[in-house]
Design an enzyme around this catalytic site. Structure first.
Site, PDB file in Angstrom:
ATOM      1  N   GLY A 100     -33.838 -57.970   2.420  1.00 50.87           N
ATOM      2  CA  GLY A 100     -32.873 -57.783   1.339  1.00 50.87           C
ATOM      3  C   GLY A 100     -32.546 -59.065   0.606  1.00 50.87           C
ATOM      4  O   GLY A 100     -31.571 -59.126  -0.141  1.00 50.87           O
ATOM      5  N   PRO A 131     -25.621 -70.465  -7.530  1.00 52.46           N
ATOM      6  CA  PRO A 131     -25.826 -69.248  -6.730  1.00 52.46           C
ATOM      7  C   PRO A 131     -26.066 -69.508  -5.248  1.00 52.46           C
ATOM      8  O   PRO A 131     -25.612 -68.724  -4.400  1.00 52.46           O
ATOM      9  CB  PRO A 131     -27.041 -68.585  -7.388  1.00 52.46           C
ATOM     10  CG  PRO A 131     -27.678 -69.639  -8.216  1.00 52.46           C
ATOM     11  CD  PRO A 131     -26.592 -70.575  -8.621  1.00 52.46           C
ATOM     12  N   ASP A 133     -25.692 -72.892  -3.591  1.00 53.39           N
ATOM     13  CA  ASP A 133     -24.821 -73.912  -3.002  1.00 53.39           C
ATOM     14  C   ASP A 133     -23.353 -73.504  -2.950  1.00 53.39           C
ATOM     15  O   ASP A 133     -22.596 -74.025  -2.115  1.00 53.39           O
ATOM     16  CB  ASP A 133     -24.958 -75.228  -3.786  1.00 53.39           C
ATOM     17  CG  ASP A 133     -26.359 -75.802  -3.708  1.00 53.39           C
ATOM     18  OD1 ASP A 133     -27.069 -75.469  -2.744  1.00 53.39           O
ATOM     19  OD2 ASP A 133     -26.746 -76.571  -4.616  1.00 53.39           O
ATOM     20  N   SER A 140     -26.499 -66.581   5.118  1.00 57.05           N
ATOM     21  CA  SER A 140     -27.918 -66.278   4.949  1.00 57.05           C
ATOM     22  C   SER A 140     -28.013 -64.796   4.628  1.00 57.05           C
ATOM     23  O   SER A 140     -27.127 -64.018   5.001  1.00 57.05           O
ATOM     24  CB  SER A 140     -28.691 -66.582   6.236  1.00 57.05           C
ATOM     25  OG  SER A 140     -29.960 -65.954   6.245  1.00 57.05           O
ATOM     26  N   HIS A 189     -30.513 -13.483  19.975  1.00 62.50           N
ATOM     27  CA  HIS A 189     -31.959 -13.249  19.797  1.00 62.50           C
ATOM     28  C   HIS A 189     -32.241 -12.332  18.603  1.00 62.50           C
ATOM     29  O   HIS A 189     -33.230 -11.597  18.600  1.00 62.50           O
ATOM     30  CB  HIS A 189     -32.581 -12.641  21.064  1.00 62.50           C
ATOM     31  CG  HIS A 189     -32.357 -13.450  22.302  1.00 62.50           C
ATOM     32  ND1 HIS A 189     -33.172 -14.498  22.674  1.00 62.50           N
ATOM     33  CD2 HIS A 189     -31.393 -13.383  23.256  1.00 62.50           C
ATOM     34  CE1 HIS A 189     -32.738 -15.024  23.799  1.00 62.50           C
ATOM     35  NE2 HIS A 189     -31.647 -14.375  24.170  1.00 62.50           N
ATOM     36  N   SER A 319     -32.312 -13.938  -9.765  1.00 68.15           N
ATOM     37  CA  SER A 319     -33.740 -13.726 -10.001  1.00 68.15           C
ATOM     38  C   SER A 319     -34.024 -13.625 -11.489  1.00 68.15           C
ATOM     39  O   SER A 319     -33.214 -13.109 -12.260  1.00 68.15           O
ATOM     40  CB  SER A 319     -34.209 -12.445  -9.301  1.00 68.15           C
ATOM     41  OG  SER A 319     -35.547 -12.143  -9.627  1.00 68.15           O
ATOM     42  N   SER A 320     -35.204 -14.120 -11.879  1.00 68.31           N
ATOM     43  CA  SER A 320     -35.628 -14.012 -13.275  1.00 68.31           C
ATOM     44  C   SER A 320     -36.327 -12.685 -13.549  1.00 68.31           C
ATOM     45  O   SER A 320     -36.601 -12.356 -14.699  1.00 68.31           O
ATOM     46  CB  SER A 320     -36.573 -15.171 -13.620  1.00 68.31           C
ATOM     47  OG  SER A 320     -37.731 -15.122 -12.794  1.00 68.31           O
ATOM     48  N   VAL A 326     -28.230 -11.247  -6.239  1.00 68.11           N
ATOM     49  CA  VAL A 326     -27.377 -12.406  -5.936  1.00 68.11           C
ATOM     50  C   VAL A 326     -27.910 -13.072  -4.674  1.00 68.11           C
ATOM     51  O   VAL A 326     -28.032 -12.422  -3.629  1.00 68.11           O
ATOM     52  CB  VAL A 326     -25.901 -11.990  -5.731  1.00 68.11           C
ATOM     53  CG1 VAL A 326     -25.060 -13.205  -5.341  1.00 68.11           C
ATOM     54  CG2 VAL A 326     -25.352 -11.337  -6.991  1.00 68.11           C
ATOM     55  N   ASN A 327     -28.226 -14.332  -4.773  1.00 68.78           N
ATOM     56  CA  ASN A 327     -28.822 -15.059  -3.649  1.00 68.78           C
ATOM     57  C   ASN A 327     -27.846 -16.064  -3.038  1.00 68.78           C
ATOM     58  O   ASN A 327     -26.947 -16.559  -3.732  1.00 68.78           O
ATOM     59  CB  ASN A 327     -30.081 -15.793  -4.106  1.00 68.78           C
ATOM     60  CG  ASN A 327     -31.194 -14.840  -4.498  1.00 68.78           C
ATOM     61  OD1 ASN A 327     -31.272 -13.736  -3.971  1.00 68.78           O
ATOM     62  ND2 ASN A 327     -32.040 -15.256  -5.421  1.00 68.78           N
TER      63      ASN A 327
END
Length: 461
Positions: A100, A131, A133, A140, A189, A319-320, A326-327
């Site tokens: 980085g 930038p 110093d 670091s 199940h 749906s188209s 309805v989903n």
């Protein structure tokens, strides 16, 4: 050409930088050298690094390493960044050096140039703030970048993700209480089982989320110990005594969260087990949400040929080609987010395992995947709550019909007549398409009154 660009210089020589850009030479080199994808370093990580730069300036001033003027200029620049005034000045991708470093320098250069503008010193002059110093003094990339990831992850989870989880569980708890007396058939199940109330079923979802939230918060405890002060390899070279303590104190005060100095900088710089652990808990949250969304899809299936015990809000045409469909689109969107998060967790695990010696060189990827997962889940959970869970309703008519038609109610007869006779009743009812009461009387195992007394669904939950 000179109109659109200025020349900046670093240790490798001169390079053209866009004339109005606040970044400098090293950022520009990264833009040129790493033209990969479109995934930027998350702005939350930029802000956390900026908080560290602010804290470092305060500490360096207290320790007599920079003067008051430099400290104030750095703090002013950091304030502007944290206010969102310079978001466009951080253009670097996550696909860069694994430490980085270029992003750390991006922030150092932007702070330096904001100070240059404030003092009419000229962009790229490195005056009055250098930038390296000044902005990067006592630091670091190898300690600041992982510390920034930890700070941003803790902050985003506590301030964004956890509140979203709590809001969802609050709604689920309300639904659970409201539906506590609505008895339905349970299922295991994918087959009929014994009765359960709809409130009990929903309470399982809420508890699952609460457990995931609790585990996630606990995992943050170790993440609050920062490697700041370890500098290059963990030894703290070029970092004065008390810098780490003072800086982390300032970070805690600014964020309103508690951070501490790590007891072993080496481990937090060479590997990121704690970040991987948090990501693992995020994956568990995602798996819980995935399960809940699937349950709702199953219970709302229909409306004529499915279970249809839950009615979901009609948000948009499904749906188209099929009118009136309805989903469960909110369930699907949440499931996709959860799937992505699980994939991100796998990548973080590999990245964490792939560090070498004193450095993990996958830091940008780790930070990006965790922060993106937090953001995706935060948004998806809120959307799921607002657009689906708050508006979901039971279908009492179907619930009652499914309950009364279930052969598994025969389980309540086992204490009276035994398992084998109860199984015989269920098989007869199924084979002859009659109800359990009729099958029981036909076999002569119980009277009608005895059957009614035993098959009381209110006593089964």
């Amino acid at each position: 050409m000179t109109k659109n660009f200025r020349f900046e210089k670093d240790s490798m020589g001169q390079i053209k930088v866009p004339s109005e850009a606040l970044w400098g030479a090293q950022t520009q080199r990264s833009i040129i050298n790493f033209s990969i994808g479109e995934e930027l370093i998350p702005i939350e990580l930029i802000y956390s690094l900026t908080v560290i730069k602010r804290a470092a300036a305060i500490s360096n001033f207290k320790l007599g390493l920079i003067n008051n003027v430099k400290k104030d200029l750095i703090i002013e620049a950091c304030t502007e960044i944290l206010d969102g005034k310079h978001d466009s000045q951080f253009p670097l991708k996550i696909w860069q050096t694994g430490s980085g470093t270029q992003t750390n320098m991006n922030i150092n250069e932007v702070i330096s140039n904001i100070a240059a503008l404030k003092t009419n010193s000229g962009l790229g002059s490195h005056h009055p703030i250098h930038p390296n110093d000044d902005v990067n003094k006592s630091q670091s990339t190898n300690d600041t970048f992982p510390a920034a990831i930890q700070i941003s992850v803790v902050t985003q989870i506590i301030k964004k993700l956890v509140p979203s989880i709590k809001e969802l569980t609050k709604v689920l708890d309300s639904k659970s209480n409201k539906w506590k007396d609505l008895i339905k058939i349970g299922r295991t199940h994918f087959q009929d089982a014994v009765p359960i109330s709809l409130g009990q079923e929903v309470s399982a979802w809420s508890k699952q989320l609460k457990d995931a939230e609790d585990a996630l918060i606990i995992s943050l405890n170790e993440l609050c110990f920062l490697p700041l002060g370890g500098t290059a390899v963990g030894t703290g070279i070029n970092c004065p005594k008390d810098f780490s303590k003072e800086s982390i104190k300032s970070i805690s005060e600014y964020t309103g969260l508690f951070f501490y100095k790590s007891k072993n900088h080496f481990s937090l710089m060479a590997s990121h087990d704690r970040l991987a652990q948090v990501m693992g808990q995020i994956k568990i949250l995602a798996s819980a949400l995935f399960k809940i969304s699937n349950d709702i899809k199953i219970l709302s299936s229909g409306p004529r040929s499915g279970i249809y015990e839950l009615i979901i809000p009609k948000n948009e045409p499904g749906s188209s080609i099929m009118p009136g469909k309805v989903n469960p689109t909110q369930c699907e969107a949440l499931s996709m987010v959860c799937t992505q998060v699980m994939g991100f967790e796998y990548a973080v695990s590999i990245a964490n395992a792939s560090g070498t010696l004193q450095m993990n060189e996958y830091k940008p990827l780790i930070g990006f995947n965790i922060l993106t997962s937090i953001k995706l889940l935060n948004h998806a959970i809120s959307n799921f709550r607002l657009k689906l869970v708050e508006g979901i309703q039971p279908n009492p008519k179907t619930i009652k019909a499914n309950l009364e038609n279930s052969l598994m109610l025969v389980t309540a007869l086992v204490p009276k007549i035994g398992y084998e006779k109860a199984a015989e009743i269920a098989n007869l009812a199924f084979n002859e398409s009659i109800n359990l009461k009729e099958a029981t009387i036909k076999l002569g195992y119980l009277t009608a009154n005895e059957f009614e007394d035993a098959i009381n669904t209110n006593k089964m939950i």
